[in-house]
Design a protein around this motif. Structure first.
Motif, short mmCIF file in Angstrom:
data_model
loop_
_atom_site.label_atom_id
_atom_site.label_comp_id
_atom_site.label_asym_id
_atom_site.label_seq_id
_atom_site.Cartn_x
_atom_site.Cartn_y
_atom_site.Cartn_z
N LEU A 512 94.49 -25.68 24.75
CA LEU A 512 94.93 -24.44 24.11
C LEU A 512 95.50 -24.70 22.73
O LEU A 512 95.27 -23.93 21.78
CB LEU A 512 95.96 -23.74 25.00
CG LEU A 512 96.21 -22.25 24.77
CD1 LEU A 512 94.92 -21.46 24.75
CD2 LEU A 512 97.15 -21.73 25.86
N GLU A 513 96.21 -25.80 22.58
CA GLU A 513 96.76 -26.14 21.26
C GLU A 513 95.65 -26.36 20.24
O GLU A 513 95.74 -25.90 19.10
CB GLU A 513 97.63 -27.41 21.38
CG GLU A 513 98.96 -27.18 22.08
CD GLU A 513 99.74 -28.47 22.25
OE1 GLU A 513 99.24 -29.53 21.78
OE2 GLU A 513 100.83 -28.44 22.85
N LYS A 516 94.00 -22.91 19.38
CA LYS A 516 94.83 -22.09 18.49
C LYS A 516 94.73 -22.61 17.05
O LYS A 516 94.65 -21.82 16.10
CB LYS A 516 96.29 -22.12 18.96
CG LYS A 516 96.55 -21.29 20.21
CD LYS A 516 98.01 -21.40 20.64
CE LYS A 516 98.29 -20.54 21.87
NZ LYS A 516 99.70 -20.68 22.34
N ARG A 517 94.77 -23.91 16.92
CA ARG A 517 94.68 -24.51 15.58
C ARG A 517 93.33 -24.19 14.93
O ARG A 517 93.27 -23.82 13.74
CB ARG A 517 94.88 -26.02 15.69
CG ARG A 517 94.91 -26.74 14.35
CD ARG A 517 95.37 -28.18 14.52
NE ARG A 517 94.43 -28.98 15.30
CZ ARG A 517 94.72 -29.52 16.48
NH1 ARG A 517 95.92 -29.33 17.04
NH2 ARG A 517 93.82 -30.26 17.12
N ARG A 519 91.27 -21.69 15.67
CA ARG A 519 91.19 -20.24 15.42
C ARG A 519 91.85 -19.90 14.09
O ARG A 519 91.31 -19.10 13.31
CB ARG A 519 91.87 -19.50 16.57
CG ARG A 519 92.26 -18.06 16.29
CD ARG A 519 91.07 -17.16 16.08
NE ARG A 519 91.49 -15.79 15.87
CZ ARG A 519 91.03 -14.99 14.93
NH1 ARG A 519 90.12 -15.43 14.08
NH2 ARG A 519 91.44 -13.74 14.81
N LYS A 520 92.96 -20.52 13.80
CA LYS A 520 93.67 -20.27 12.54
C LYS A 520 92.89 -20.81 11.35
O LYS A 520 92.82 -20.17 10.29
CB LYS A 520 95.05 -20.92 12.60
CG LYS A 520 95.96 -20.56 11.44
CD LYS A 520 97.36 -21.14 11.65
CE LYS A 520 98.28 -20.75 10.51
NZ LYS A 520 99.65 -21.31 10.71
N LEU A 529 87.43 -17.98 18.40
CA LEU A 529 88.20 -16.92 19.06
C LEU A 529 87.74 -16.75 20.51
O LEU A 529 88.56 -16.53 21.41
CB LEU A 529 88.06 -15.61 18.29
CG LEU A 529 88.89 -14.44 18.79
CD1 LEU A 529 90.36 -14.80 18.95
CD2 LEU A 529 88.73 -13.22 17.88
N LEU A 532 89.29 -19.49 22.49
CA LEU A 532 90.73 -19.24 22.63
C LEU A 532 90.99 -18.19 23.71
O LEU A 532 91.88 -18.36 24.57
CB LEU A 532 91.32 -18.78 21.30
CG LEU A 532 92.80 -18.39 21.32
CD1 LEU A 532 93.68 -19.57 21.74
CD2 LEU A 532 93.24 -17.84 19.96
N LEU A 536 93.13 -18.96 27.02
CA LEU A 536 94.35 -18.19 27.30
C LEU A 536 94.30 -17.61 28.71
O LEU A 536 95.29 -17.65 29.46
CB LEU A 536 94.50 -17.07 26.27
CG LEU A 536 94.98 -17.46 24.86
CD1 LEU A 536 94.78 -16.30 23.90
CD2 LEU A 536 96.45 -17.89 24.89
N GLN A 541 97.71 -16.74 30.60
CA GLN A 541 98.29 -15.92 29.53
C GLN A 541 97.36 -14.71 29.33
O GLN A 541 96.77 -14.53 28.27
CB GLN A 541 98.45 -16.74 28.24
CG GLN A 541 99.44 -17.89 28.37
CD GLN A 541 99.49 -18.76 27.12
OE1 GLN A 541 99.11 -19.92 27.14
NE2 GLN A 541 99.95 -18.18 26.02
N GLU A 544 97.94 -11.92 26.47
CA GLU A 544 97.55 -12.41 25.14
C GLU A 544 96.03 -12.57 25.05
O GLU A 544 95.42 -12.32 23.99
CB GLU A 544 98.23 -13.75 24.85
CG GLU A 544 97.92 -14.37 23.50
CD GLU A 544 98.38 -13.53 22.31
OE1 GLU A 544 97.87 -13.75 21.19
OE2 GLU A 544 99.25 -12.63 22.49
N GLN A 548 93.72 -10.79 22.17
CA GLN A 548 92.79 -11.52 21.30
C GLN A 548 91.35 -11.06 21.53
O GLN A 548 90.53 -11.04 20.61
CB GLN A 548 92.91 -13.03 21.55
CG GLN A 548 94.25 -13.63 21.16
CD GLN A 548 94.47 -13.64 19.66
OE1 GLN A 548 93.53 -13.51 18.87
NE2 GLN A 548 95.72 -13.74 19.26
#
Length: 756
Positions: A512-513, A516-517, A519-520, A529, A532, A536, A541, A544, A548
């Motif tokens: 997940l880390e 997220k990185r 996706r940004k 996305l 992600l 999630l 999660q 969230e 998304q």
């Protein structure tokens, strides 16, 4: 030597097919130019009295602004054909060869010879400026190091400014000054103010709002502030719709701004315009500057927006295009290499493992003699087996890669054990043989040359990375988190692939880390996305994930949601209250400018053209025609008579291989410039039998119909064509020398004829 009024020459010392003007004119377009619709109106006064020469010259300047160098040179050559004393036309030819400085030097030298008779003061300034900029060649030429290049670039900028001092209203001088300031940054002349250059562009637009220097504004801001080029992105294609590169360039800006759907539209428009032109001019795809680059970029943008099936189709199409040793092979940055790389990228990144297994060894991912490419392919094939649960097959392929690694390591150790004395002895033996060595011996030695120790080390480094990737896939399949992380460090995995495999190895938090990185970092792309959202949800999660997912619905407006990556989100769509197709259509942006229907610009795919029909005579005087050779694939060779030694070399290279071609279902026929009596005499007097049927084309009617003709110098050219059973030209080579690589011709002919 100047041509006569008819353009013909009587210089018998020039080799057949070679230009009477010298080496610089051998390459480049040899067929006449036509006035092409959809080009910008350029105002560049010259001293010519010929209206046609002026038209073609200004067309060439417009094409220069679009980096359409092949056609620019053709236009300038046509201008010189219309007015042989037009010195500035040779300046144009040199400008069209900025990527081939040696040819450009030969062409500007021609302009220098003519400028005192055929150039006014302004034209002389242009010619002198380019002359000072281009390097000299030859034994007496000064060293062209980085300092010399920088000085020449500085001089060129100063000389263009000198033109503006004399002719302040010359917007073409301003245009070329803008281009050179931007290009000079690569040659050590630092671009200190982009805003200053932009102000100079504004002066041009004040005179002509649709001048094709919109192209240059895009380059100016592309890497710095792409938003500042949005207006030019909208106007670039419409400013010169007949030039493919002008449609391509806005794709730079939209890609930088993560507007990948808009970028994909631009690149498809560019491809279509190129295809339309190729059909008219009978060109092979990779003969066009930037064609392969444009189409592989289109593939990348299709990947970004999730149009997976179109991306696969596009990559396969690139692989299927005709290859040529000069510009499109696995060793070059041409369509074939790009297509193969992009196909592996799509199949691996979108986890289409079953399709990768099915494709491997097929039409588009066949085994190759290139060790690096073969190992890359085998690596992904092994990964695909592990990811589809076939551990045994994956392990078998992994062992094959490991054996390759061991062989390289052994070779490296053997080389290290060689003594200096042994090397010296080998050198002495080679020196003793040097006097007896033929040119063929030297070429064979080059072909058989082993990898150097440094090359082996580099090869090993890449191979170890591939093996680590396969081992990481195997560990992920076994859900072995510890082993996966060990292998992943060396594997250099694409981050999103690493995230998915890490999640399968039961480290959802770490996966997940990464997601997220990415996706940004990769705004506007569907895949980061989507991954992600999936991770999630898997990490509980869910709120969230649904949030998304709502963003993804618009981002994936063009995506194929039946692909495994997106299909696995269907349960999240249900949780979000969405039934069926969960995509939300995208509203077109308001700043795109004029966009014509794509199908009006040209076909989406390059198309073969129909081979011209012909009639000729056999050596005994019997009339024959193309129809007698129809119904089967065939190689048609155009040769310049028994007096052309290169042509005879080609025929004698083909003759012993005629059975190999026949076994492949391919006939060979050769068409000569001679009449049938001379052809018969040549056959009777020649010391070796020619097994290939020979046809006489005394008036060169067939030569001209196949464009094996230099329209500028009125002389025949060598040509080699592959024509399929439907009478479509699938491959061609036309030039000042015959095509001599028989092995390549046979292999490529077989490949093209097998493609679906």
């Amino acid at each position: 030597m100047e041509p006569s009024a008819s353009g013909e020459h009587d210089d018998s010392s020039t080799e057949a097919g070679h230009s009477f003007h010298g080496e610089a004119f051998n390459e480049g377009p040899r067929q006449k130019a036509v006035l092409i619709p959809g080009l910008a109106k350029i105002n560049f006064p010259t001293s010519t009295k010929s209206e046609r020469a002026q038209q073609f010259f200004e067309q060439g300047v417009a094409q220069l602004h679009g980096f359409w160098y092949l056609e620019a040179e053709r236009s300038f050559r046509q201008a010189a054909k219309e007015d042989p004393q037009m010195a500035i036309a040779y300046w144009g030819m040199a400008m069209a060869n900025v990527n081939n400085r040696k040819r450009a030097r030969g062409l500007i030298d021609e302009a220098l010879e003519k400028k005192d008779k055929g150039a006014d003061k302004r034209e002389k300034l242009y010619i002198d400026a380019l002359n000072r900029y281009l390097p000299k060649f030859g034994d007496d030429a000064p060293k062209d190091d980085s300092d010399a290049k920088k000085k020449r670039a500085e001089n060129f900028i100063a000389d263009l400014e000198k033109i503006l001092h004399e002719y302040p209203d010359d917007i073409e001088a301003k245009a070329f000054l803008v281009l050179q300031i931007w290009l000079g940054d690569r040659e050590g002349v630092k671009l200190t103010s982009r805003y200053a250059v932009n102000a100079l562009l504004s002066e041009i637009f004040a005179v002509d709002p649709m001048h094709p220097v919109h192209h240059y504004r895009i380059h100016l801001w592309d890497s710095a502030q792409p938003k500042l080029a949005l207006q030019s992105a909208a106007n670039c294609g419409p400013s010169m719709p007949g030039v493919a590169h002008m449609w391509h360039m806005p794709g730079h800006i939209y890609s930088k701004l993560h507007r990948y759907a808009d970028a994909a539209w631009q690149q498809e428009a560019s491809a279509r315009v190129d295809h339309a032109h190729m059909t008219r001019a009978r060109l092979m795809p990779d003969q066009i500057h930037n064609f392969a680059h444009n189409n592989e970029w289109l593939t990348r943008n299709l990947i970004h927006i999730g149009r997976v099936r179109d991306a696969i189709d596009q990559a396969q199409n690139l692989v299927s295009l005709p290859q040529h040793p000069k510009y499109n092979t696995l060793d070059k940055r041409g369509s074939y290499k790009y297509g193969r790389e992009r196909l592996l990228q799509i199949l691996s990144q979108y986890a289409l493992w079953d399709e990768l297994i099915k494709e491997s060894g097929g039409y588009y991912l066949p085994p190759t003699s290139d060790a690096g490419q073969q190992e890359e392919w085998l690596g992904w094939l092994a990964v695909a087996h592990f990811r589809t649960g076939n551990g045994a097959r994956g392990a078998k392929t992994l062992r094959s890669l490991s054996r390759r690694r061991l062989a390289l390591e052994t070779k490296l150790l053997d080389l290290a054990d060689e003594s200096a004395a042994a090397k010296e002895a080998a050198k002495e033996a080679a020196d003793d043989q040097a006097d007896d060595e033929t040119e063929e011996d030297v070429e064979a030695e080059k072909a058989d040359k082993e990898e150097t120790p440094d090359e082996i080390k580099s090869h090993l480094k890449t191979l170890r990375t591939i093996i680590a990737r396969v081992s990481a896939a195997a560990a992920s399949h076994r859900r072995d988190e510890a082993k996966f992380k060990v292998h992943a460090k060396q594997a250099k995995l694409e981050p999103l692939i690493e995230a998915r495999w890490l999640a399968d190895a039961r480290d959802l938090k770490g996966a997940l880390e990464i997601a997220k990185r990415e996706r940004k970092k990769r705004e506007g792309e569907v895949r980061p996305l989507a991954i992600l959202v999936d991770l999630l949800w898997r990490n509980e999660q869910k709120e969230e994930a649904i949030k998304q997912f709502e963003t993804l619905r618009t981002l994936a407006a063009d995506a194929d949601i039946d692909t495994p990556l997106l299909a696995r989100l269907s349960h999240i769509a249900k949780a979000a209250g969405v039934q069926g197709d969960w995509r939300i259509p995208r509203e077109p942006a308001a700043d795109l400018g004029e966009r014509p229907p794509l199908d009006k610009l040209g076909p989406f795919r390059w198309q073969t053209y129909e081979a011209p029909t012909w009639e000729g005579k056999l050596p005994d005087g019997t009339l024959t025609s193309a129809e007698e050779f129809g119904g089967r694939p065939r190689i048609v060779v155009f040769y310049l008579g028994f007096g052309c030694l290169h042509c005879m070399e080609q025929l004698h290279a083909l003759s012993p291989r005629i059975d190999d071609f026949r076994k492949a279902g391919i006939d060979i026929v050769a068409i000569s410039t001679e009449d049938h009596e001379t052809l018969k005499t040549g056959i009777d007097n020649f010391d070796k039998p020619v097994e290939i049927p020979l046809i006489a084309d005394a008036k060169q009617v067939i030569f001209k119909s196949y464009r094996c003709w230099d329209d500028f110098e009125n002389q025949p050219l060598h040509g080699t064509f592959l024509i399929d059973s439907r009478d479509r030209v699938r491959w061609q080579d036309i030039g000042y020398e015959p095509f001599m690589d028989v092995d390549f011709l046979l292999e490529e002919s077989q490949r093209l004829l097998k493609l679906p």
